[in-house]
Design a protein around this motif. Structure first.
Motif, PDB file in Angstrom:
ATOM      1  N   GLN A  39       0.843  -1.199  -0.173  1.00  0.00           N
ATOM      2  CA  GLN A  39      -0.048  -0.141  -0.141  1.00  0.00           C
ATOM      3  C   GLN A  39       0.865   1.178  -0.079  1.00  0.00           C
ATOM      4  O   GLN A  39       1.565   1.266   0.612  1.00  0.00           O
ATOM      5  N   ARG A  41       1.712   5.473   0.191  1.00  0.00           N
ATOM      6  CA  ARG A  41       1.083   6.631   0.594  1.00  0.00           C
ATOM      7  C   ARG A  41       2.046   7.744  -0.204  1.00  0.00           C
ATOM      8  O   ARG A  41       3.175   7.701   0.254  1.00  0.00           O
ATOM      9  N   VAL A  73      -3.276   4.533  -0.989  1.00  0.00           N
ATOM     10  CA  VAL A  73      -4.108   4.725   0.004  1.00  0.00           C
ATOM     11  C   VAL A  73      -3.997   6.022   0.624  1.00  0.00           C
ATOM     12  O   VAL A  73      -3.116   6.817   0.260  1.00  0.00           O
ATOM     13  N   ALA A  74      -5.104   6.310   1.588  1.00  0.00           N
ATOM     14  CA  ALA A  74      -5.355   7.626   2.048  1.00  0.00           C
ATOM     15  C   ALA A  74      -4.609   7.992   3.240  1.00  0.00           C
ATOM     16  O   ALA A  74      -4.733   9.260   3.781  1.00  0.00           O
ATOM     17  N   SER A  75      -4.008   7.289   3.905  1.00  0.00           N
ATOM     18  CA  SER A  75      -3.309   7.404   5.273  1.00  0.00           C
ATOM     19  C   SER A  75      -1.939   6.842   5.486  1.00  0.00           C
ATOM     20  O   SER A  75      -1.826   5.686   5.038  1.00  0.00           O
ATOM     21  N   ARG A  77      -0.932   5.722   7.982  1.00  0.00           N
ATOM     22  CA  ARG A  77      -1.187   4.428   8.975  1.00  0.00           C
ATOM     23  C   ARG A  77      -1.301   3.265   8.064  1.00  0.00           C
ATOM     24  O   ARG A  77      -1.071   2.106   8.655  1.00  0.00           O
ATOM     25  N   HIS A  78      -1.928   3.248   6.840  1.00  0.00           N
ATOM     26  CA  HIS A  78      -2.267   2.252   6.156  1.00  0.00           C
ATOM     27  C   HIS A  78      -1.168   1.867   5.289  1.00  0.00           C
ATOM     28  O   HIS A  78      -1.416   0.670   4.342  1.00  0.00           O
ATOM     29  N   ALA A  79      -0.136   2.559   5.027  1.00  0.00           N
ATOM     30  CA  ALA A  79       0.883   2.331   4.143  1.00  0.00           C
ATOM     31  C   ALA A  79       1.961   1.411   4.454  1.00  0.00           C
ATOM     32  O   ALA A  79       2.393   1.384   5.826  1.00  0.00           O
ATOM     33  N   ASP A  80       2.619   1.020   3.442  1.00  0.00           N
ATOM     34  CA  ASP A  80       3.805   0.157   3.829  1.00  0.00           C
ATOM     35  C   ASP A  80       4.970   0.744   2.831  1.00  0.00           C
ATOM     36  O   ASP A  80       6.158   1.083   3.266  1.00  0.00           O
ATOM     37  N   PRO A 104       3.408   2.035  10.063  1.00  0.00           N
ATOM     38  CA  PRO A 104       3.879   0.782  10.668  1.00  0.00           C
ATOM     39  C   PRO A 104       4.869   0.183  10.270  1.00  0.00           C
ATOM     40  O   PRO A 104       4.995  -0.052   8.826  1.00  0.00           O
ATOM     41  N   ARG A 105       5.917  -0.445  10.738  1.00  0.00           N
ATOM     42  CA  ARG A 105       6.819  -1.147  10.116  1.00  0.00           C
ATOM     43  C   ARG A 105       6.410  -2.488   9.830  1.00  0.00           C
ATOM     44  O   ARG A 105       5.500  -3.173  10.748  1.00  0.00           O
TER      45      ARG A 105
END
Lengths: 162, 312
Positions: A39, A41, A73-75, A77-80, A104-105
């Motif tokens: 994902q 961002r 993605v929109a945030s 927090r959702h991203a890799d 997040p890791r």
């Protein structure tokens, strides 16, 4: 445009996406947890919007980065993957740091464009800190001013491994 | 034996749900001229998210990790209660219409609390919109299925389904058609599909469902995604089974269960593809026009109830 017109258009257009090219070999080893699903961002920290247009092109119907498992993605927090564009300005250095911390890791920072790599048209400007690597650790760099969408797709494929 | 059938139903629903979402995305991608990520992509996404450690926003409380679990449990219970594969149900939990709607509402309220918990402006905004839509959707679901329950004389979903299987003429009656149209509209609203909410949006100001989960990450986000998709399976499964009751297992035999599983998979995936194809033609309606749309569906449901007393 009526529904019938849209249906005719869909029929006429058919498949737009360019044909699959072989993944370019690289010595970069992505985090194993991200295989097949990434994902993305997008973080703009002072871009001229050239890279934005190319990034939008990479996820559009012609280059279709989604077929390799990457999705915007929109945030954070959702991203890799954090796709950072632009010459990082003093005002946006801290927001960039926070955006990366919010993901997040395991996470991957992808610097897109010559400006993000620390060179390009705005390097050494009084408002520019330097490259993205001077603010946060960078995993992958896509060069070009702006980089073509297929170069961005190739970098994302190195992370998804598809 | 019944417990085994219910366990099989939950297993099928959980396995089928990522495929349903994948098929819907794939149909949309093909119609837009793209290649698409493939049917397995939602499953890969969830598997990856569940392996990632969640990050909580500063000041966020225990609800950040409790809500995803509550949502998944509420979705699993509703998947177990709705007659998707067979009409055999557990004796100790009634598959009553009101029980199913209440169980789904637990998940709805939990999601709204999650939006408030993160403390961001967008989260609260999403929660208030979500509750507004829920307040308009729940009465319609109840009234529409109530209309179908009037000829049967019970609000147990399995009995309604059994009656429709034994007498197929009730499926194409005016009562049934009005109720099914009303139900379809509210299912789209409840599961956050177009034209009420856009699941692929990146514009925070237009978000409903996405706004509430903006601050969730990693494992929490994975459970939230799976929980919301399971709601789609439960509600869409209920509608397709009410519309096409054929193939649903009437007994607990292995043969009937296999046929029911295949029939349900085909029905659900075709219904999902039809929704995805229709979404290509739709734009999201303005938030202030959503009540008009949902009030329209409530009127259809109400007419259906009226007709069920007058036309039988």
């Amino acid at each position: 445009m009526s529904a019938l017109d849209i249906a005719k258009l869909l029929r006429r257009v058919g498949r737009i996406t360019e044909t699959d090219t072989a993944a370019s070999p690289s010595d970069y080893t992505p985090p194993a947890a991200l295989a097949g699903s990434v994902q993305v961002r997008h973080v703009d920290c002072g871009s001229c919007n050239g890279c934005e247009i190319e990034l939008a092109g990479a996820f559009g119907p012609v280059y279709d980065a989604e077929r390799y498992g990457a999705r915007l993605v929109a945030s954070p927090r959702h991203a890799d993957v954090l796709a950072v564009t632009g010459a990082p300005t003093r005002n946006l250095a801290e927001p960039l740091r926070r955006s990366v911390e919010a993901a997040p890791r395991p996470r991957v920072v992808l610097a897109i464009g010559d400006c993000a790599a620390g060179e390009g048209a705005y390097a050494q400007g009084y408002a520019v800190v330097g490259g993205v690597a001077d603010i946060v650790p960078v995993d992958l760099v896509v060069r070009g001013c702006p980089p073509p969408p297929d170069a961005i797709v190739a970098a994302l494929r190195q992370v998804t491994g598809k | 034996m019944t417990a085994l059938a219910v366990a099989w139903q939950i297993l099928v629903a959980v396995a089928l749900t990522p495929v349903l979402v994948g098929v819907m995305r794939q149909v949309r991608a093909r119609l837009e001229g793209r290649v698409g990520a493939g049917v397995g992509q939602p499953w890969r996404d969830v598997r990856k998210l569940l392996a990632k450690e969640p990050l909580a926003a500063e000041g966020a409380g225990p609800l950040m990790s409790a809500v995803p679990v509550i949502l998944v449990i509420s979705s699993l219970v509703s998947v177990a209660l709705v007659p998707l594969l067979g009409i055999a149900t557990l004796a100790w939990v009634p598959d009553d219409l009101f029980v199913v709607v209440s169980v789904l509402l637990v998940g709805t309220v939990a999601l709204a609390l999650l939006g408030l918990e993160s403390g961001t402006a967008f989260g609260g905004m999403g929660s208030s919109r979500h509750m507004m839509i829920a307040a308009l959707v729940e009465p319609t679901v109840l009234v529409a299925v109530y209309a179908l329950s009037v000829p049967v004389g019970t609000t147990a979903l399995s009995s309604i389904l059994q009656a429709r299987m034994s007498d197929p003429t009730t499926v194409i009656s005016p009562v049934s058609l009005l109720a099914l149209v009303a139900l379809s509209i509210v299912v789209l609203a409840e599961t956050g599909r177009l034209p009420v909410d856009n699941p692929a949006t990146h514009l925070e100001l237009t978000m409903v469902h996405e706004a509430m989960i903006l601050e969730s990450s990693g494992r929490d986000l994975g459970w939230l995604e799976l929980g919301s998709w399971l709601r789609l399976t439960a509600l869409l499964g209920l509608v397709v089974n009410l519309a096409l009751p054929w193939g649903v297992a009437a007994d607990l035999g292995v043969g009937a269960t296999v046929i029911a599983t295949l029939a349900f998979s085909v029905k659900l995936l075709i219904a999902g593809s039809m929704i995805a194809a229709a979404e290509v033609f739709l734009a999201k309606v303005r938030l202030f026009r959503v009540p008009e749309l949902l009030a329209g569906s409530f009127v259809l449901a109400f007419l259906s109830v009226t007709a069920s007393y007058l036309l039988v």
